[in-house]
Structures are given as structure tokens and as C-alpha cells.
Design a protein around this motif. Sequence first.
Motif, short mmCIF file in Angstrom:
data_model
loop_
_atom_site.label_atom_id
_atom_site.label_comp_id
_atom_site.label_asym_id
_atom_site.label_seq_id
_atom_site.Cartn_x
_atom_site.Cartn_y
_atom_site.Cartn_z
N LEU A 12 -9.35 5.79 -55.13
CA LEU A 12 -9.52 4.80 -53.97
C LEU A 12 -8.43 4.78 -52.98
N ARG A 13 -6.98 4.68 -53.49
CA ARG A 13 -5.89 4.51 -52.95
C ARG A 13 -5.72 5.77 -51.79
N LEU A 14 -6.13 7.19 -52.40
CA LEU A 14 -5.97 8.23 -51.39
C LEU A 14 -7.01 8.21 -50.68
N ALA A 15 -8.28 7.59 -50.57
CA ALA A 15 -9.32 7.99 -49.93
C ALA A 15 -9.09 6.90 -48.91
N ILE A 16 -8.47 5.84 -49.04
CA ILE A 16 -8.20 4.78 -48.02
C ILE A 16 -7.17 5.64 -47.10
N ALA A 17 -6.19 6.15 -47.70
CA ALA A 17 -4.94 6.84 -46.83
C ALA A 17 -5.71 7.92 -46.24
N LEU A 18 -6.53 8.70 -46.59
CA LEU A 18 -7.53 9.66 -45.75
C LEU A 18 -8.10 9.03 -44.57
N GLY A 19 -8.63 7.82 -44.69
CA GLY A 19 -9.32 7.12 -43.73
C GLY A 19 -8.18 6.74 -42.55
N ASP A 20 -7.05 6.27 -43.15
CA ASP A 20 -5.82 5.93 -42.23
C ASP A 20 -5.52 7.04 -41.11
N SER A 21 -5.46 8.29 -42.20
CA SER A 21 -4.96 9.39 -41.23
C SER A 21 -5.57 9.85 -40.07
N VAL A 22 -7.20 9.42 -40.00
CA VAL A 22 -7.96 9.84 -39.02
C VAL A 22 -8.42 8.36 -38.34
N ASN A 23 -7.69 7.37 -38.68
CA ASN A 23 -8.23 6.32 -37.95
C ASN A 23 -9.57 5.56 -37.92
N HIS A 24 -9.86 5.87 -39.45
CA HIS A 24 -11.17 5.43 -39.84
C HIS A 24 -11.27 4.31 -40.72
N PRO A 25 -11.96 3.23 -40.38
CA PRO A 25 -11.78 2.08 -41.17
C PRO A 25 -12.61 2.10 -42.50
N THR A 26 -12.12 1.74 -43.66
CA THR A 26 -12.54 1.86 -45.04
C THR A 26 -12.59 0.35 -45.92
N PRO A 27 -13.12 -0.53 -45.29
CA PRO A 27 -13.08 -1.83 -45.74
C PRO A 27 -13.56 -2.03 -47.13
N MET A 28 -14.71 -1.42 -47.45
CA MET A 28 -15.47 -1.69 -48.91
C MET A 28 -14.55 -1.02 -49.79
N ALA A 29 -13.92 0.40 -49.57
CA ALA A 29 -13.10 0.70 -50.27
C ALA A 29 -11.71 -0.10 -50.60
N ALA A 30 -11.32 -0.43 -49.46
CA ALA A 30 -10.14 -1.38 -49.62
C ALA A 30 -10.26 -2.53 -50.74
N ALA A 31 -11.49 -3.37 -50.44
CA ALA A 31 -11.80 -4.17 -51.23
C ALA A 31 -11.95 -4.10 -52.73
N ALA A 32 -12.66 -2.93 -52.85
CA ALA A 32 -12.63 -2.18 -54.19
C ALA A 32 -11.42 -1.81 -54.94
N ASN A 33 -10.43 -1.35 -54.08
CA ASN A 33 -9.15 -1.00 -54.55
C ASN A 33 -8.15 -2.31 -55.15
N GLU A 34 -8.55 -3.39 -54.42
CA GLU A 34 -7.86 -4.60 -54.79
C GLU A 34 -8.45 -5.14 -56.29
N VAL A 35 -9.56 -4.82 -56.52
CA VAL A 35 -10.25 -5.31 -57.84
C VAL A 35 -9.79 -4.50 -58.77
N TYR A 36 -9.65 -3.20 -58.37
CA TYR A 36 -9.06 -2.21 -59.62
C TYR A 36 -7.51 -2.53 -59.88
N LYS A 37 -6.82 -3.01 -58.91
CA LYS A 37 -5.44 -3.16 -59.01
C LYS A 37 -5.40 -4.17 -59.54
N ARG A 38 -6.23 -5.43 -59.62
CA ARG A 38 -6.11 -6.51 -60.58
C ARG A 38 -6.38 -6.12 -61.91
#
Length: 553
Positions: free
Chosen positions: A507-533
Motif C-alpha cells: 500500500l505504501r509503495l502504491a501510494i508513492a506510485l500515485g504521487d509520482s504521477v500526481n494521481h490521488p489515492t485517498p482510499m489506499a492512504a486511508a487503508a494504509n493508516e489502518v494497517y499501520k495501526r
Amino acid sequence: FFLLCLIFSFFSRGKLGRYPPWPGKIVNPPKDLKKPRGKKCFFVKFFGTEDHAWIKVEQLKPYHPHKEEMIKINKGKRFQQAVDAVEEFLRKTKGKDQASSHNSNEEKNRRNSSEERGKQSAGEEKRKASLSEGKLKKGTGEGKKRVSSVSSERGSKSPLKRAQDQSPRKRGRPPKDEKDLTIPESSTVKRVMTGTVAGFKWPPSVSEPVKDSDPHFHHFLLSQTEKPAVCYQAITKKLKVCEEETGSTSIQAADSTAVNGSITPTDKKIGFLGLGLMGSGIVSNLLKMGHTVTVWNRTAEKCDLFIQEGARLGRTPAEVVSTCDITFACVSDPKAAKDLVLGPSGVLQGIRPGKCYVDMSTVDADTVTELAQVIVSRGGRFLEAPVSGNQQLSNDGMLVILAAGDRGLYEDCSSCFQAMGKTSFFLGEVGNAAKMMLIVNMVQGSFMATIAEGLTLAQVTGQSQQTLLDILNQGQLASIFLDQKCQNILQGNFKPDFYLKYIQKDLRLAIALGDSVNHPTPMAAAANEVYKRAKALDQSDNDMSAVYRAYIH
């Protein structure tokens, strides 16, 4: 000739009775599809799917005596659909038989009527002949002419004969179009950029025999119209070669050892680095399919089991690469992948011209591109091939393989991919497979977090979690993944099938992939926070379904 049957037990991975039975019928195989050597077997098409395989005689059971017993054992929706397909087939067959019987009776009545008319006509001719003979006394010349006329009539075909000649042919084999057989459509395996390649399909009518330009994939060209459940995929894995407009190619492999022993292992020496959850299952299947494999793992004790199964032991990654033709690697993350190649006694030290390296780790595109460059700079060949699946699918040889890089190396790995997976896709240049794999795991990880969120919301609002699962399983979201992960949560069993720490990494790498092309990934970002917890709650080494615990603490 058809025989309805239930496939009871398969010799898959050396164990009997591992997979559920499945209804099928014996059909004629394509003319150029060779029958496997050894025990007697039949070519079977499975109901409710578009798949077929060679099945040994001892693995077939008659349908009707075992129908009720098997329905009780198999409660799955796919199995019930297959049984419904059998019943529909039987009804149609019965209807054809009744229609044929009715037509036969009508034909018999017509023949009898023709015979009666023929007898009447013959009697009339005899009466006329008698009258003619009586008139001979009046005039010899006239009598001769009439006798000659009667003789001429007798020499020609009688009405009975004519009626019989006009009746349908009853003996001998029926015309080809009357046979109730289903033969796969003609299919040709084409190369990249040559257009769409269709696999076998089971049309309702007879079509031409299979003609394949690429004999390497000849035995495995099957396709499906809808996605089967895992219980069926375990019975027969499929091989399909297709090309999309994007130029991507997929090869779906067959569980040929379990069904017909059709996979021919490559004669190249195979190396494998990394015996974790995924790597262990992959190596086991490579060995069982007859490949020559040399293994290495950072924790050497993990190699012992595979040495007992026939693998050879490599002391370092460099040694494995230098002694093998194709070396696969499957490690946890980008750092591990780089250390394996660039570290002391690493892969790069064993690379020389012609050596092949296949990285099956799930990493980011930048990492895999860097590894490809250093391998190729030493004269080696590189292919990235991350896998989608879990430990169970790895053990069953049912992984989905996403490959990119050296197309020739991809084809050289064909028998290996068939051994370890049900499907492999070639996605073009290096980096494409890494990106696609991260997107796939981003979707999977986000879905898992949503499942956990739904189950906890049901609990706190006084709803039955089991009922929620039952409802979901009856709707459009129904899947093996959904059912298994929910069962993990309901039973409190979080034994790792896919480590939680790895899905969070993806999930972290997918979010970075989105950032590299300026594409939002808010759902993945929210899920990532849950996994981090969940990781903070010491769930890293549990299954990804343990993300549920992030909601209840």
C-alpha cells in the motif's frame, strides 16, 4: 459417445482426494491432441465451465448413483450450477431421444403405408397380367405385345422398391453433423503484435480440429467464459494465450501433473533464492513437475526439506546463479531485493553473459529497473515476475504471474510458470509488472480493510457478523477471498497466509506510485493508516485479516 461422470480424486501434489468431485462428460479430443502415456484415460469436459482434461479411468464414477451423495458434500454455488448444467444436458438429450423415437415411429408408419400401397399395386399388376394372357388367344401378335409390356413393367422398380429407396438411410454411421460431440475451436498461438489470440472455447456445434502454430503450448489452450471458484481451479488449471491491444500476453497454465502429466519440464538448470511463504510453495511445485532446482535461503535450515525432495543446495546466491541457467528470486521488499543482487556473494557476482535472472519479489518500479540495468550490464538477461496470491495458492500452484522485461526469457520460463501458477501475463518493458502488482495489491489491501471495518460496524450496532457474511456471500461481492478472510476474523484465526506487514508495504509503495504521477489515492492512504495501526498493535507477522484488530483496540 457420452458418459456422465463425477471426478472423485486427483493425484495432485502426491495426495489423493484433495479436491472435490466435479461432474463432466467424456468427449472426443482434438485430433492432434496426444493421449498421455500410461494408464487408460478419457478426455473429459467439465460441466459449468469451459475446461477439459485427460482423466484416468479409476478417477471416474457414474453420475446418477453418486449424485445425491456429492450434492450433500459440495454446497458451493459453482458446484450446484454444474449439477444444473448436467440436468439441463440430460433433459435436452432425453428430448432429442424422444423426438428421434417419434420420428422413427412416423417413418415406420410411412414405410408400412408404402408397403401396403406397393402390395396393392403389385396385385393390380398381376390382375392386369392375367387379363393380358387371356387375350393372347385372340391374337398372337397382340398377345406378344402385351406380354412384352408386362415384362417391361416387371423389369422396372416396383412402387415398393421406390418407396424403400426414398426412405432415410438407417444403417451405418450417422452423418457427421448428427453427432452430439463438442470439439474445441481452431486456435493459433501468435507472437506479440500479431493481433488477438483466442484460446479453445466449447461451442455448441462441431468445429474444426485444433491447429496450433506453437507446439510448446499445444496441449494447454483452454479458455473460460466466467471465472471459476478456487475449488474448481484446483481441479484443472487453465492455459490460455491471448494478446490485447496493449500488446500484453497471458499464458494460463494447466495442472498437468495432477491431470495428465502433460507439462514437460525445461532441461535448463533452475535456481531459486528465498524460501518464504511464497517461495516454498513455488520450489515444491517446480520439483514435483520434474525441474532440476538448486535452492538458497538466508536461513539455511529452510533448505533441508527441499534437499530431501531432490533439490540441490547452493551456498551463496552467486554460486546458485553461476551454476544455473535461470535463477528465480522471491524476497520481501526492495531493500532485500537489492541486497540479494548487490550484496556480498550476491547475484551480480555470479552473472556472466547468457545467465538469466527472474525477480519475483513485489517491489517498486525504480528498484526493479535498477536491478535490470546492473544484470544486463554484465551480459545477463532479466525478467521481473512478481506473483499475485497467497501461501495456499502458492502451495497449490495457482499463482498469477505478472512478467515484464526479456520476452525470450519469459518464454524460456514457460514450464516453470506452468508449474507454479495458473496464469502468467507478459506486460512489456521492465517496471510494468511492478506497477501492476502494486495496483493489484492496493485494491486487495483496501478491500480487506473495508471488510474489517464492516464487520466491526456490524458488531457495535448489534448486528450478527455471521449474517453479514452470509448476505455478502449471496451478493455480487461473493468470493473465496471474502469468505476466507471473514472466516479468519470470526474464528479469531490470523495464521499468516499473506503477512500484514507486506500488504502494508505494498500500500505504501502504491501510494508513492500515485504521487509520482500526481494521481490521488485517498482510499489506499486511508487503508494504509489502518494497517499501520495494526502493525503498532504487534500484528505485523499475522495474516492481513488481522487488520480487524486495529478497529477493536
